[in-house]
Design a protein around this motif. Structure first.
Motif, mmCIF file in Angstrom:
data_model
loop_
_atom_site.group_PDB
_atom_site.id
_atom_site.type_symbol
_atom_site.label_atom_id
_atom_site.label_comp_id
_atom_site.label_asym_id
_atom_site.label_seq_id
_atom_site.Cartn_x
_atom_site.Cartn_y
_atom_site.Cartn_z
ATOM 1 N N TYR A 831 0.830 -1.211 0.000
ATOM 2 C CA TYR A 831 0.000 0.000 0.000
ATOM 3 C C TYR A 831 0.861 1.257 0.000
ATOM 4 O O TYR A 831 0.534 2.243 -0.668
ATOM 5 N N TYR A 846 -5.666 5.448 6.091
ATOM 6 C CA TYR A 846 -6.867 5.795 5.326
ATOM 7 C C TYR A 846 -7.133 4.797 4.201
ATOM 8 O O TYR A 846 -8.302 4.469 3.925
ATOM 9 N N ILE A 847 -6.079 4.316 3.553
ATOM 10 C CA ILE A 847 -6.298 3.440 2.397
ATOM 11 C C ILE A 847 -6.219 1.957 2.755
ATOM 12 O O ILE A 847 -6.608 1.114 1.949
ATOM 13 N N PRO A 849 -7.469 -1.396 4.173
ATOM 14 C CA PRO A 849 -8.822 -1.883 4.480
ATOM 15 C C PRO A 849 -8.871 -2.619 5.819
ATOM 16 O O PRO A 849 -8.077 -3.513 6.078
ATOM 17 N N ALA A 950 -7.818 2.257 -8.260
ATOM 18 C CA ALA A 950 -8.686 2.470 -7.099
ATOM 19 C C ALA A 950 -7.908 3.080 -5.936
ATOM 20 O O ALA A 950 -8.389 3.995 -5.256
ATOM 21 N N LEU A 951 -6.699 2.589 -5.702
ATOM 22 C CA LEU A 951 -5.897 3.102 -4.590
ATOM 23 C C LEU A 951 -5.396 4.518 -4.859
ATOM 24 O O LEU A 951 -5.321 5.352 -3.948
ATOM 25 N N PHE A 953 -6.989 6.725 -6.535
ATOM 26 C CA PHE A 953 -8.155 7.572 -6.270
ATOM 27 C C PHE A 953 -8.275 7.855 -4.771
ATOM 28 O O PHE A 953 -8.545 8.995 -4.360
ATOM 29 N N GLN A 954 -8.099 6.830 -3.966
ATOM 30 C CA GLN A 954 -8.197 7.008 -2.522
ATOM 31 C C GLN A 954 -7.127 7.968 -2.009
ATOM 32 O O GLN A 954 -7.403 8.838 -1.173
ATOM 33 N N CYS A 955 -5.915 7.803 -2.492
ATOM 34 C CA CYS A 955 -4.823 8.682 -2.062
ATOM 35 C C CYS A 955 -5.117 10.131 -2.439
ATOM 36 O O CYS A 955 -4.907 11.053 -1.636
ATOM 37 N N ALA A 957 -8.010 11.521 -2.940
ATOM 38 C CA ALA A 957 -9.115 12.041 -2.127
ATOM 39 C C ALA A 957 -8.630 12.463 -0.744
ATOM 40 O O ALA A 957 -9.086 13.461 -0.181
ATOM 41 N N PHE A 958 -7.697 11.708 -0.180
ATOM 42 C CA PHE A 958 -7.189 12.036 1.153
ATOM 43 C C PHE A 958 -6.275 13.265 1.127
ATOM 44 O O PHE A 958 -6.326 14.109 2.024
ATOM 45 N N HIS A 1070 -0.708 10.838 -8.591
ATOM 46 C CA HIS A 1070 -1.921 10.014 -8.463
ATOM 47 C C HIS A 1070 -2.914 10.338 -9.579
ATOM 48 O O HIS A 1070 -3.523 9.426 -10.159
#
Length: 1549
Positions: A831, A846-847, A849, A950-951, A953-955, A957-958, A1070
């Motif tokens: 991760y 945050y990323i 799970p 997908a990851l 995107f999560q990064c 967003a954070f 990202h």
């Protein structure tokens, strides 16, 4: 806690059940079950195979690289299979296995229910063909289905033990369904003969296949949809485990939690997957793309073999294969049967199992498996093994309720094909052959066959014949290339050798290091040095197979000693006889027969010896021979790869060292493998006091880069490549070489010769060449002066090194490192690899799970202790360490001292923080980074593309709400009001900055409300009172900062560098990875602006270069060019213009800045007439603005964003035009006027003060004395009315004002006050880290101290200037430094801070640089100073060269302090020339005198704003007049005396 444990157990059971079929889940799992276990039942089988798979593979690997091809294949098959599996489950089928291209499903029922179930399965099959029978892929290849059906008795066989069990279905119906599928054409459904017998023929329409008993199913005859629903309901009653819930696809996932059931089922699941499940990792995250070795084992039994015999044979084979593979971390994945043929699918290198030398282990395990099965299995006919190595998908496919762990890819297909093509042998592909590193004699090339998968080899096993090794090493010493970074190790060898010569007792120097650290290269260097000193050297390199042959190392060394290693076999005996004559009795010669393959006659004495006695006599013989040799010369044994020395040879070496004075040098890797555990003699030698052990460390970054340049044969490589190599190789030579070779092979690098001179570029795309030129002069001045042509290296356009995958060899090394970690640690590393090189724990949490904060802290602390991660120091920045600007410092005395790896010369290391034992020690916002080479890149490439997206995107967003300046700098965008200009929401930044704080953009708006509450009038107080009040405020700020009286939040150091690296640039990365080019471009602009804010011009260039690529079309998809907002386009041009300005590309900078102004709707005139008219208009506006009262208005944020950019562009523009005074001065004045008018229109106090300072500086450089002093005083007065919200903001403004005032006082000749202000400005600049401002402050401070005759202060300032130059690697700072050094050299005060040779070297290296070419003022000073030096030494030819260069620059200089200083130095040159002419050619005296006086008058006219030099100029004028007319000389002298007396300048007086 009990409910939580139950919930976790339930979740684990569901995950396990999803991996197994209902047939196994609902089986009898009683503890007393004996193995093998065979259970028979009735059922209907469905076998589906995908056609077009092979053609699709070929197409994918032709059009894509290995990684992309494998991933596309996996994604297509996974999506395709998911639909098929869901359809089968909806019809009540139990999916037994799925192998990527084939699916086997079962409907278990009673005998009398089979006809109804066959109809149901037939309906399912026909719908499968209808919905999935033909599918077009992205590659243009069609995937189609071939389906076979069968019904009858089926057997389930379970084999294994209590730890691990395997299951398979077998029997006649399994064979029949496979045979039926093989008879089907694409799009057909074939029913086996037995299935046709058992079906309801009234319901099925079928036709007979020609020559076959099987039937081709066409359609269902009698069923309408409503009728089939009734039949479906009827069949559901026959299916015991069909789910009642319409949403669920399987009842098994709803089973109540049962510890006994979970334990029983876990035995059937792969241990690698169980570790992930136990770590609460979702099955979706188990999938990876990794390098593995696939082993297919096929056992062929006779047709007469009974079922019970076959079961027991499979049980024995399974236990044997599993046990053999377990030694090499290999696993059995699947077992299947077809008739009397059983196939095992095995793999080495699955997640968590990767080990070194995997291909060798696969081959050795295949030999062991084949030997066991051939000898121990009853009635075995044939054992075939196929082995392939390469990239494959390892993971789960299917739906959430039924998933299958499998391996897929071309390498799996290849190994399966080899079984069919080469039965009865152990066959392997070319990649396995090459990666094993085994001798070619262990293999035999197999003949090519039709449909052959490529070059194939048969592995024969390690049947080694007795051979003699050859002398020397494959890697020879390169006489043209020095060994880099191993000077310490060489000195240790030389010291040990010198000590050995003095004491004459056995001695060992042992170099230890991991693979790739350069041991072989070091040993080759030592071999070369020892031979150069005329010592007798016996050199040998061992291989991994040599350890298995007893006494091989000593036999090979002695063969080389005797000189029989390279001779023809028939000459060995004669050579040995001549060497042993007089040393040994001939009766003992026969002892050497076996060792050296000779045939001496067997003597009676030897014939009566037993084996042990013969061995002892052989050793005594060797010791006697070697002892005699050491009496004649120094004997040195050199062994490379000494970890492969066999135990018998180690024993002999121990005896040899104790009895013979011999010097041994050996290199070896660490004894990590159980095969290579050292014997007692090896341990004894290593621990002996006569052994010097040296552990090789990583190369320092500077040495690594020098090695890279050597390898490529160039004198310069791009900065991006430097960063890439340092970050990925971490100082390991092998990694660096492999990376370079991979780049070169993939044609990423380009080469060209060094151009002779630099020219200004008209296009942004060509600027990379300029960067290389600057660095070449840095590294190769001496070489270039020899007339030899050298090459430089470039990166191809559109190449992003961040996206370059690891070479397979390095990826394998990285995955081995990863798999040594625990399951939780592996997950964390994977991760973090997505986040980037640097990360913070809060983003990781945050990323991740389903991770708790405690679990993450425990895992991170473990990884820190394992040296996988390390803390990032607040002052350490990877990118800043590699390059802070586009310029470099020169070599030799011009560079900083070389630091070791522990000093973190670049980015290889960072300061380590002490770890607290409690978990709370880990701060959520404390940045960490990788400190293990290759691990991040290797872990990142294991992710599937869909998972990566997908990851990312999560990064993003954070991080989005953190993308702003640090709290100390006031927050806000790095490009003022950037988000407001685009209507973007920044997120809750206020909460990040802390309660009560506001962003800088908000502060700017608030300051506008109080900018003009009333008409501004200049302060009526005397100027000296205003200045004194300002000095008092500066002192107060400095004292508060030093004593820590301010709050910690206000005095926090700037963290914008960390934010740039870990947030803003990370967001750009990202967004690029998820193909969001609009947001990527936004953050690339922010990153560039942040880099310029941090004085890092080079990184700004890189971000803008990426921004240009983001605007272009993606190469893999035909997308239109990105359309961007006009504001962003203007900002893009503005930032590029600023970068060009900092690089000396003046013409291109003007072009880009004007383009930006045009996009901002603020056109700049192109002609002098237009500039004149516009100037009159701006003058009118300025006058009106100052006389009219203005009402404070809250400006629109969009308008403010445009206004800020316009002001910034105009500030750059007037600076660009003022660099050359020969250009039309109207342009620079117009730009300055437009800037000040816009600033006043913005009604922002901070902006107005900054603009007043700009206009004051402009006026001074243009010679407008009144405006210069007026606007300077206005800026100081305005600053006294400001109460700045943020400390750093106040500190920066005060530093700029202090510098401006110090500059003015120096120009006016008030040297004491200038020195005072200069030291205060320096104190503030140390905290601010603004390179250009700090350089200007130190240059002014030096000149003030120099003119004041404060030489001690001059030396201090020069030390600060040198430190700044070496830290920031700025050519401009270096030029100022050497200009100051020349001033000290010429002052006749005895100061030689830097020798003239060093100053001359710098000028020669950089005088052609565009950056210095643009700085006419500094270059005029440098050339003039050199000319004075040469003139004083009477070296008139060199004087003429420097004088001519200076003369060309006089017309271009402006009235700034630096220009005035250079002009004055030029006047001194003129006076020297005048004296020379008067002595040599008096007839030219009048002409030169007139010319000198014209220059003097021009100086007094143009440089009116720098009266500090007027004293000296009048003195020079008097000297010139004295040479022609003594009376006229009296006129300037009184003026000079008067000017020198006013500021109390004793030196001038």
């Amino acid at each position: 806690r009990t409910p939580l444990r139950r919930r976790g157990r339930k979740w684990r059971q569901v995950q396990v059940v999803a991996l197994l079929p209902d047939l196994l889940v609902f089986s009898n799992h009683s503890p007393g079950r004996t193995l093998p276990s065979l259970e028979t039942f009735n059922g209907v089988l469905l076998f589906v195979e995908l056609t077009g798979f092979t053609a699709l593979l070929e197409k994918l690997y032709t059009n894509h690289d290995l990684n992309c091809g494998t991933e596309l294949l996996t994604q297509m098959l996974s999506d395709y299979a998911e639909g098929i599996m869901e359809h089968v489950l909806c019809f009540g089928g139990d999916i037994l296995t799925f192998t990527g291209e084939a699916l086997l499903a079962l409907w278990k029922a009673e005998r009398n229910q089979l006809s109804d179930i066959i109809t149901l399965v037939a309906k399912c099959s026909l719908e499968l063909q209808e919905q999935f029978g033909s599918s077009d892929t992205e590659m243009g290849r069609e995937l189609r289905l071939k389906i076979g059906l069968s019904a009858g008795r089926v057997s389930q066989l379970v084999v294994g033990d209590e730890t691990r069990r395997y299951w398979l279905v077998t029997g006649q119906q399994v064979d029949d369904v496979r045979r039926a599928q093989s008879l089907a054409q694409a799009g057909e459904v074939i029913l086996s003969p037995n299935g046709w017998e058992l079906c309801d023929r009234d319901s099925l329409e079928a036709e007979t296949l020609k020559g076959q008993k099987a039937m081709k199913l066409r359609y269902l005859k009698i069923f309408h949809p409503s009728d089939f629903d009734e039949h479906f309901e009827k069949c559901i009653d026959h299916l015991q485990h069909y789910p009642n819930d319409e949403v669920l696809l399987r009842n098994a996932v709803t089973l109540a939690s049962s510890h006994e059931l979970e334990v029983a089922l876990r035995r059937f699941v792969l241990g690698n997957v169980l570790r992930k499940i136990d770590d609460n990792q979702p099955l979706e995250l188990v999938s990876e793309l990794r390098l593995i070795s696939v082993v297919f084992v096929q056992l062929q039994f006779p047709e007469s073999t009974k079922a019970t015999e076959l079961c027991h044979s499979l049980q024995d084979a399974c236990m044997s294969i599993s046990g053999i593979l377990q030694d090499w971390q290999g696993k059995i994945l699947k077992i299947s049967t077809c008739g009397k043929r059983c196939t095992f699918l095995c793999a080495l290198g699955l997640p968590g199992d990767k080990r070194d030398e995997e291909s060798t282990h696969a081959l050795d395990s295949a030999i062991s498996i084949s030997a066991f099965c051939s000898k121990n299995l009853m009635k075995i006919e044939c054992v075939s093994v196929g082995i392939s190595s390469g990239l494959a998908f390892c993971g789960v496919v299917g739906t959430r309720s039924r998933q299958e762990y499998t391996v897929m890819g071309s390498k799996v297909q290849l190994a399966s094909q080899m079984l069919e093509l080469y039965p009865g042998v152990i066959s392997c592909d070319e990649e396995t052959y090459s990666k094993s590193g085994l001798p070619s004699c262990f293999f035999k090339k197999l003949p090519e066959k039709e449909m052959s998968p490529g070059v194939t080899y048969e592995y024969l096993g390690r049947k080694r014949n007795l051979t003699l090794a050859k002398s020397g090493f494959p890697r020879k010493k390169d006489g043209n290339r020095p060994l880099l970074g191993r000077e310490k190790e060489i000195r240790i060898f030389q010291a040990a050798l010198q000590q050995f010569v003095g004491h004459k007792e056995g001695r060992v120097v042992m170099y230890e290091g991991s693979a790739g650290y350069g041991k072989s290269r070091l040993i080759a260097e030592i071999d070369y040095l020892a031979r150069e000193e005329n010592h007798r050297v016996i050199a040998l390199e061992l291989s991994k197979v040599d350890i298995q042959e007893p006494f091989y190392a000593i036999r090979s060394l002695m063969a080389i000693f005797f000189g029989i290693d390279a001779c023809r076999p028939y000459k060995r005996q004669d050579i040995l006889q001549s060497k042993l004559a007089g040393v040994l009795d001939e009766s003992f010669y026969c002892l050497l027969n076996h060792q050296f393959l000779v045939k001496f006659p067997m003597s009676v004495v030897v014939s009566h010896m037993d084996t042990v006695t013969k061995q002892k006599e052989e050793e005594m013989l060797f010791l006697r021979v070697l002892r005699k040799a050491t009496e004649e010369a120094i004997l040195i044994f050199i062994l490379d790869e000494a970890q492969y020395i066999d135990a018998a040879s180690w024993d002999f070496l121990a005896k040899l060292l104790s009895s013979v004075p011999i010097f041994i040098v050996m290199s070896l890797s660490l004894f990590t493998s159980k095969e290579l555990l050292p014997c007692a003699s090896a341990v004894g030698i290593r621990k002996s006091p006569r052994t010097t052990g040296v552990v090789l460390q990583e190369l320092a970054p500077s040495k690594l880069l020098e090695m890279a340049r050597q390898s490529l044969g160039v004198v310069s490589i791009p900065r991006e490549l430097e960063t890439f190599l340092i970050r990925r190789s971490f100082g390991v030579p092998l990694y660096c070489e492999a990376l370079l070779m991979d780049l070169h092979t993939n044609e990423v690098l380009e080469f060209c010769r060094i151009p002779e001179d630099e020219k200004e570029e008209d296009e942004w795309e060509n600027l990379s060449k300029y960067m290389r030129k600057t660095k070449i002069r840095l590294n190769s001045l001496a070489l270039m002066s020899s007339g030899i042509h050298f090459c430089m290296c470039f990166l191809k356009k559109e190449v992003d090194l961040d996206n370059v995958p690891l070479p397979p060899r390095l990826k394998e090394i990285a995955v081995v490192q990863l798999d040594r970690l625990s399951s939780s640690e592996q997950m964390a590393v994977k991760y973090v690899a997505v986040i980037g090189h640097t990360f913070t724990p809060d983003l990781l949490l945050y990323i991740l799970p389903k991770w708790t904060n405690k679990k993450m802290e425990e895992t991170l602390m473990s990884l820190i202790n394992s040296h996988v991660f390390e803390y990032v120091g607040k002052e350490a920045s990877a990118t800043q360490a590699v390059g802070a600007c586009l310029s470099h410092t020169p070599p030799g005395p011009l560079t900083t001292q070389t630091m070791g790896p522990e000093e973190s010369e670049a980015i290889g290391a960072a300061p380590h923080f002490s770890l607290q034992e409690e978990l709370g020690a880990l701060q959520q916002d404390q940045a960490l980074r990788f400190c293990t080479p290759l691990l991040r890149e290797g872990a990142y490439e294991l992710w599937l593309e869909e998972q990566k997206v997908a990851l990312h995107f999560q990064c993003a967003a954070f991080l989005e709400h953190k993308a702003h300046k640090c709290r100390s700098c006031g927050g806000g965008d790095f490009i003022s009001f950037h988000r407001d200009a685009l209507d973007m929401q920044m997120g809750n930044v206020d909460s990040v900055l802390g309660q009560g704080s506001k962003t800088k953009d908000t502060a700017l708006l608030l300051s506008e409300e109080t900018a003009y509450p009333q008409k501004f009038m200049p302060n009526s107080r005397p100027p000296h009172r205003v200045e004194q009040e300002f000095l008092d405020r500066v002192d107060k700020i400095i004292m508060h900062h030093k004593r820590g009286k301010e709050e910690a939040t206000n005095l926090a150091p700037c963290e914008c560098g960390e934010i740039l690296e870990s947030v803003v640039s990370a967001l750009a990365r990202h967004c690029l990875r998820v193909k969001d080019r609009t947001l990527a471009f936004f953050y690339l602009l922010e990153s560039a602006a942040a880099s310029l804010y941090l004085s890092n011009n080079y990184m700004a260039y890189l971000y803008l270069k990426k921004g240009l690529s983001a605007l272009a079309t993606f190469p893999c998809r035909k997308r239109p060019k990105l359309k961007i907002n006009p504001f962003e386009e203007a900002t893009f041009c503005s930032l590029r213009g600023e970068v060009c300005f900092n690089m000396g590309q003046i013409a291109l900078a003007k072009k880009l800045i004007k383009r930006a102004l045009c996009l901002l709707h603020k056109r700049f005139p192109r002609t002098w007439l237009g500039a004149l008219c516009q100037s009159l208009l701006e003058e009118s506006k300025h006058s009106a603005c100052r006389t009219q009262q203005r009402q404070a208005q809250r400006a629109d944020r969009k308008a403010l964003a445009v206004l800020q950019q316009q002001i910034h562009c105009l500030s750059l523009l007037w600076r660009l035009y003022s660099l050359d005074s020969t250009a039309n001065r109207n342009y620079s004045r117009l730009a300055a006027l437009m800037e000040i008018n816009l600033a006043e229109a913005s009604e922002n106090k901070i902006q107005i003060i900054s603009t007043y300072m700009d206009f004051s500086q402009f006026s001074q450089s243009m010679g407008y004395k009144d405006e210069w002093l007026k606007y300077e005083m206005m800026a100081i007065q305005r600053s006294s009315q400001c109460d700045f919200t943020f400390t750093r903001e106040r500190l920066l403004m005060m530093a700029q004002l202090a510098q401006t005032l110090a500059y003015s006082k120096l120009c006016l000749g008030h040297l004491t006050r200038s020195i005072q202000l200069g030291f205060q400005a320096h104190t503030m600049c140390v905290q601010l880290r603004k390179t250009s401002l700090h350089c200007l402050v130190l240059s002014v401070l030096f000149k003030s101290a120099f003119l004041k005759n404060k030489y001690a202060q001059c030396i201090r300032v020069l030390e600060w200037l040198w430190e700044l130059a070496t830290q920031e690697e700025s050519i401009i700072v270096l030029a100022c430094f050497y200009s100051a050094c020349l001033d000290l050299l010429l002052c006749d005060a005895g100061f030689d801070y830097r020798p003239i040779e060093e100053c001359l070297q710098f000028i020669n290296q950089y005088e052609a640089s565009c950056l210095l070419k643009s700085q006419s003022n500094i270059m005029l000073s440098l050339y003039s100073s050199l000319a004075i030096w040469f003139g004083r030494l009477q070296q008139w030819e060199l004087f003429e060269d420097s004088f001519t260069k200076a003369q060309r620059l006089v017309s271009r200089m402006n009235a700034s302090l630096f220009g005035t200083h250079g002009f004055f130095r030029f006047l001194e040159c003129q006076v020297l020339l005048l004296r020379k002419v008067m002595e040599d050619t008096p007839e030219k005296l009048r002409e030169i005198r007139s010319s000198t006086l014209r220059y003097v008058d021009e100086f007094l006219s143009r440089c009116s704003t720098s009266p500090v030099y007027h004293t000296r100029v009048y003195s020079l004028k008097a000297s010139v007049n004295l040479l022609g007319d003594e009376d006229k000389s009296q006129v300037p002298l009184p003026k000079a005396l008067k000017l020198s007396a006013a500021p109390h300048n004793r030196l001038e007086e």
